[in-house]
Design a protein around this motif. Structure first.
Motif, PDB file in Angstrom:
ATOM      1  N   LEU A 112      20.414-103.492  26.163  1.00 41.74           N
ATOM      2  CA  LEU A 112      21.313-104.111  25.183  1.00 41.74           C
ATOM      3  C   LEU A 112      21.020-105.606  25.166  1.00 41.74           C
ATOM      4  CD1 LEU A 112      23.648-103.024  23.373  1.00 41.74           C
ATOM      5  CD2 LEU A 112      25.213-103.930  25.080  1.00 41.74           C
ATOM      6  N   SER A 113      20.299-106.063  24.163  1.00 45.64           N
ATOM      7  CA  SER A 113      19.730-107.405  24.202  1.00 45.64           C
ATOM      8  C   SER A 113      20.656-108.495  23.677  1.00 45.64           C
ATOM      9  CB  SER A 113      18.419-107.438  23.397  1.00 45.64           C
ATOM     10  OG  SER A 113      18.661-107.076  22.046  1.00 45.64           O
ATOM     11  N   TYR A 114      21.675-108.151  22.901  1.00 49.06           N
ATOM     12  CA  TYR A 114      22.510-109.224  22.353  1.00 49.06           C
ATOM     13  C   TYR A 114      23.545-109.688  23.376  1.00 49.06           C
ATOM     14  CZ  TYR A 114      25.011-104.894  21.049  1.00 49.06           C
ATOM     15  OH  TYR A 114      25.596-103.656  21.036  1.00 49.06           O
ATOM     16  N   PRO A 115      24.060-110.910  23.215  1.00 48.96           N
ATOM     17  CA  PRO A 115      24.945-111.490  24.236  1.00 48.96           C
ATOM     18  C   PRO A 115      26.378-110.954  24.148  1.00 48.96           C
ATOM     19  CG  PRO A 115      24.555-113.086  22.479  1.00 48.96           C
ATOM     20  CD  PRO A 115      23.677-111.911  22.186  1.00 48.96           C
ATOM     21  N   TYR A 116      26.974-110.751  25.303  1.00 50.07           N
ATOM     22  CA  TYR A 116      28.330-110.207  25.372  1.00 50.07           C
ATOM     23  C   TYR A 116      28.907-110.546  26.742  1.00 50.07           C
ATOM     24  CZ  TYR A 116      25.787-106.769  28.112  1.00 50.07           C
ATOM     25  OH  TYR A 116      24.977-106.179  29.057  1.00 50.07           O
ATOM     26  N   VAL A 117      30.211-110.365  26.880  1.00 51.72           N
ATOM     27  CA  VAL A 117      30.897-110.444  28.165  1.00 51.72           C
ATOM     28  C   VAL A 117      31.826-109.244  28.231  1.00 51.72           C
ATOM     29  CG1 VAL A 117      32.533-111.707  29.605  1.00 51.72           C
ATOM     30  CG2 VAL A 117      30.788-112.952  28.320  1.00 51.72           C
ATOM     31  N   VAL A 118      31.770-108.503  29.344  1.00 52.05           N
ATOM     32  CA  VAL A 118      32.643-107.353  29.548  1.00 52.05           C
ATOM     33  C   VAL A 118      33.435-107.565  30.834  1.00 52.05           C
ATOM     34  CG1 VAL A 118      32.793-104.849  29.824  1.00 52.05           C
ATOM     35  CG2 VAL A 118      30.998-105.831  28.404  1.00 52.05           C
ATOM     36  N   GLU A 157      42.267-102.326  32.042  1.00 54.25           N
ATOM     37  CA  GLU A 157      42.024-102.970  30.746  1.00 54.25           C
ATOM     38  C   GLU A 157      40.558-103.380  30.668  1.00 54.25           C
ATOM     39  OE1 GLU A 157      44.838-106.018  28.941  1.00 54.25           O
ATOM     40  OE2 GLU A 157      43.118-107.292  29.471  1.00 54.25           O
ATOM     41  N   LEU A 158      39.841-102.800  29.710  1.00 49.31           N
ATOM     42  CA  LEU A 158      38.426-103.096  29.501  1.00 49.31           C
ATOM     43  C   LEU A 158      38.292-103.960  28.250  1.00 49.31           C
ATOM     44  CD1 LEU A 158      35.522-102.353  30.560  1.00 49.31           C
ATOM     45  CD2 LEU A 158      35.519-100.572  28.795  1.00 49.31           C
ATOM     46  N   ALA A 159      37.735-105.157  28.407  1.00 48.85           N
ATOM     47  CA  ALA A 159      37.633-106.112  27.297  1.00 48.85           C
ATOM     48  C   ALA A 159      36.167-106.435  27.032  1.00 48.85           C
ATOM     49  CB  ALA A 159      38.406-107.390  27.612  1.00 48.85           C
ATOM     50  N   THR A 160      35.751-106.311  25.775  1.00 50.84           N
ATOM     51  CA  THR A 160      34.382-106.617  25.357  1.00 50.84           C
ATOM     52  C   THR A 160      34.413-107.769  24.372  1.00 50.84           C
ATOM     53  OG1 THR A 160      33.748-104.293  25.573  1.00 50.84           O
ATOM     54  CG2 THR A 160      32.274-105.722  24.310  1.00 50.84           C
ATOM     55  N   THR A 161      33.730-108.848  24.702  1.00 52.01           N
ATOM     56  CA  THR A 161      33.646-110.015  23.817  1.00 52.01           C
ATOM     57  C   THR A 161      32.242-110.105  23.242  1.00 52.01           C
ATOM     58  OG1 THR A 161      35.303-111.224  25.093  1.00 52.01           O
ATOM     59  CG2 THR A 161      33.875-112.522  23.655  1.00 52.01           C
ATOM     60  N   PRO A 202      31.578-111.200  15.371  1.00 47.13           N
ATOM     61  CA  PRO A 202      31.123-112.304  16.222  1.00 47.13           C
ATOM     62  C   PRO A 202      32.284-113.087  16.834  1.00 47.13           C
ATOM     63  CG  PRO A 202      29.859-112.237  14.190  1.00 47.13           C
ATOM     64  CD  PRO A 202      30.971-111.235  14.037  1.00 47.13           C
ATOM     65  N   HIS A 203      32.154-113.353  18.138  1.00 45.53           N
ATOM     66  CA  HIS A 203      33.104-114.185  18.876  1.00 45.53           C
ATOM     67  C   HIS A 203      34.525-113.602  18.881  1.00 45.53           C
ATOM     68  CE1 HIS A 203      29.736-116.892  18.852  1.00 45.53           C
ATOM     69  NE2 HIS A 203      29.740-116.909  17.534  1.00 45.53           N
ATOM     70  N   ARG A 204      34.613-112.285  18.726  1.00 42.51           N
ATOM     71  CA  ARG A 204      35.882-111.570  18.834  1.00 42.51           C
ATOM     72  C   ARG A 204      35.855-110.681  20.076  1.00 42.51           C
ATOM     73  NH1 ARG A 204      39.779-113.725  15.414  1.00 42.51           N
ATOM     74  NH2 ARG A 204      38.822-114.189  13.385  1.00 42.51           N
ATOM     75  N   THR A 205      37.045-110.285  20.516  1.00 41.16           N
ATOM     76  CA  THR A 205      37.175-109.438  21.703  1.00 41.16           C
ATOM     77  C   THR A 205      37.932-108.168  21.354  1.00 41.16           C
ATOM     78  OG1 THR A 205      37.182-111.362  23.187  1.00 41.16           O
ATOM     79  CG2 THR A 205      38.090-109.294  24.059  1.00 41.16           C
ATOM     80  N   HIS A 206      37.381-107.055  21.778  1.00 39.46           N
ATOM     81  CA  HIS A 206      38.080-105.764  21.658  1.00 39.46           C
ATOM     82  C   HIS A 206      38.565-105.361  23.046  1.00 39.46           C
ATOM     83  CE1 HIS A 206      38.980-101.556  20.978  1.00 39.46           C
ATOM     84  NE2 HIS A 206      38.156-101.260  21.956  1.00 39.46           N
ATOM     85  N   VAL A 207      39.815-104.877  23.113  1.00 41.63           N
ATOM     86  CA  VAL A 207      40.427-104.507  24.388  1.00 41.63           C
ATOM     87  C   VAL A 207      40.891-103.052  24.327  1.00 41.63           C
ATOM     88  CG1 VAL A 207      42.289-104.988  26.017  1.00 41.63           C
ATOM     89  CG2 VAL A 207      41.185-106.875  24.795  1.00 41.63           C
ATOM     90  N   MET A 208      40.517-102.275  25.328  1.00 35.34           N
ATOM     91  CA  MET A 208      41.000-100.909  25.497  1.00 35.34           C
ATOM     92  C   MET A 208      41.754-100.827  26.824  1.00 35.34           C
ATOM     93  SD  MET A 208      38.910 -97.267  25.451  1.00 35.34           S
ATOM     94  CE  MET A 208      37.952 -97.648  26.923  1.00 35.34           C
ATOM     95  N   THR A 209      42.985-100.312  26.771  1.00 31.57           N
ATOM     96  CA  THR A 209      43.860-100.273  27.942  1.00 31.57           C
ATOM     97  C   THR A 209      44.349 -98.854  28.180  1.00 31.57           C
ATOM     98  OG1 THR A 209      44.611-102.532  27.504  1.00 31.57           O
ATOM     99  CG2 THR A 209      45.978-101.198  28.950  1.00 31.57           C
ATOM    100  N   VAL A 210      44.467 -98.476  29.448  1.00 30.66           N
ATOM    101  CA  VAL A 210      45.036 -97.175  29.802  1.00 30.66           C
ATOM    102  C   VAL A 210      45.935 -97.348  31.021  1.00 30.66           C
ATOM    103  CG1 VAL A 210      43.163 -96.460  31.333  1.00 30.66           C
ATOM    104  CG2 VAL A 210      44.497 -94.718  30.126  1.00 30.66           C
ATOM    105  N   GLU A 211      46.979 -96.530  31.076  1.00 31.71           N
ATOM    106  CA  GLU A 211      47.899 -96.558  32.213  1.00 31.71           C
ATOM    107  C   GLU A 211      48.217 -95.123  32.615  1.00 31.71           C
ATOM    108  OE1 GLU A 211      51.296 -99.596  33.084  1.00 31.71           O
ATOM    109  OE2 GLU A 211      52.165 -97.978  31.886  1.00 31.71           O
ATOM    110  N   TYR A 212      48.192 -94.855  33.939  1.00 35.36           N
ATOM    111  CA  TYR A 212      48.465 -93.530  34.479  1.00 35.36           C
ATOM    112  C   TYR A 212      49.743 -93.608  35.301  1.00 35.36           C
ATOM    113  CZ  TYR A 212      43.554 -93.252  33.267  1.00 35.36           C
ATOM    114  OH  TYR A 212      42.367 -93.322  32.590  1.00 35.36           O
ATOM    115  N   ASN A 213      50.713 -92.771  34.930  1.00 37.13           N
ATOM    116  CA  ASN A 213      52.016 -92.772  35.573  1.00 37.13           C
ATOM    117  C   ASN A 213      52.421 -91.344  35.886  1.00 37.13           C
ATOM    118  OD1 ASN A 213      54.555 -93.743  36.494  1.00 37.13           O
ATOM    119  ND2 ASN A 213      55.459 -93.233  34.523  1.00 37.13           N
ATOM    120  N   VAL A 214      52.894 -91.117  37.108  1.00 40.61           N
ATOM    121  CA  VAL A 214      53.321 -89.778  37.516  1.00 40.61           C
ATOM    122  C   VAL A 214      54.840 -89.696  37.410  1.00 40.61           C
ATOM    123  CG1 VAL A 214      53.380 -88.091  39.383  1.00 40.61           C
ATOM    124  CG2 VAL A 214      51.344 -89.516  39.031  1.00 40.61           C
TER     125      VAL A 214
END
Length: 314
Positions: free
Chosen positions: A144-150, A163-167, A298-310
């Motif tokens: 994956l050659s383009y620049p990102y931050v995860v 919480e997984l965030a991709t910029t 460009p220069h935006r962040t997508h966030v995916m979040t999950v929570e596990y509760n019993v």
């Protein structure tokens, strides 16, 4: 492994862990004989174990529960460059097979390369927060050659939150697939049912992604592998054997995948364990895949979040 390789691996390990980890009262760093590094968490609410290869939450066990929330195979492989069978593998930047190159690792490279610790803290309610960032190795840059931050933020308390965030650091949009490929511990896959997916359109991977509508709750008596499309609400795993419910609550995810390999496929996987160990797990995965993959501008962040509760069984 050669002495020089071990020394190099230990240098990498040192670079992944800041001094703040050593002083945190609820976190201990350990290293196994293969050079893999782990964060072991114990606070008032739960214990957990995180592998820095893959940013992989391997174990989560609230102290008020007799059984853990996550399943981890007795035959999981702890080898550099190999994913760990169980817990919560991180799938990124594609989910499933690569869309154009079948030689690349299924579910992407995020689960087999190092993540570094950016921060640890005790938050207001006494839970433990761990913030990780994926290391952009040469192998990752090749795929994956383009620049990102995860980044991955993990909160270990009475509940487990991730919480997984991709910029996107590029000057053009790009598309990703992603997922929390979560293995949940159950008393027996035949004892459970799953609610929250009724009326959803699904793609059945066992029938060449044929589409249909789910009519009721899920129960299992054979291999099962379905991707539920445009699904953003909670799933609940009802486990009569353990007398509990596991609620999966998410945001930023438009698919839910449910998978059990059943006997024949499980026995064909060398790291699924012996006998009927596969009966003690069910995968309920929060993902963005197929037409629900995500375009990040460009220069935006997508966030995916999950929570596990019993919760108590009703």
């Amino acid at each position: 492994m050669a002495t020089g390789a071990v020394k190099k691996d230990m240098e990498i390990i040192d670079n992944l862990v800041p001094e703040i980890v050593e002083s945190h009262p609820h976190i201990k760093m350990t290293v196994d004989t293969n050079g893999l590094q782990y964060l072991e968490v114990e606070n008032d609410f739960a214990t957990a174990k995180i592998a820095l290869q893959g940013g992989h939450v391997m174990k989560f066990h609230p102290k008020h529960l007799q059984q853990p929330v996550l399943w981890l195979s007795d035959h999981a492989r702890y080898v550099q460059g190999r994913s760990i069978r169980g817990g919560v593998p991180i799938c990124w930047p594609w989910f499933g097979a690569h869309p154009t190159d079948g030689t690349l690792c299924p579910h992407g490279f995020a689960r087999v390369i190092p993540w570094k610790v950016m921060d640890v803290d005790t938050i207001y309610n006494g839970a433990t927060l761990i913030a990780l960032e994926m290391v952009q190795t040469k192998d990752a840059q090749r795929q994956l050659s383009y620049p990102y931050v995860v980044t991955l933020t993990i909160i270990v308390g009475r509940r487990l939150k991730m919480e997984l965030a991709t910029t996107n650091k590029a000057d053009h949009p790009f598309r990703i697939g992603e997922g929390f490929h979560t293995y949940l511990a159950v008393s027996d896959v035949g004892n459970v049912k799953i609610t929250g997916l009724q009326e959803c359109v699904y793609a059945d991977k066992l029938r060449k992604y044929e589409r249909a509508v789910e009519n009721g709750f899920l129960h299992f008596d054979g291999e099962f592998d379905r991707i539920y499309m445009d699904h953003t609400s909670d799933c609940v795993i009802h486990d009569s054997g353990y007398n509990r419910l596991i609620r999966v609550q998410k945001s930023g995810s438009s698919n839910t995948v449910v998978w059990t390999p059943w006997e024949e496929k499980a026995h064909g996987l060398g790291d699924m364990g012996d006998g009927d160990e596969w009966r003690k797990m069910i995968c309920v995965e929060s993902t963005n895949s197929l037409e629900n993959s995500v375009i990040i501008n460009p220069h935006r962040t997508h966030v995916m979040t999950v929570e596990y509760n019993v919760e108590s069984f009703m």
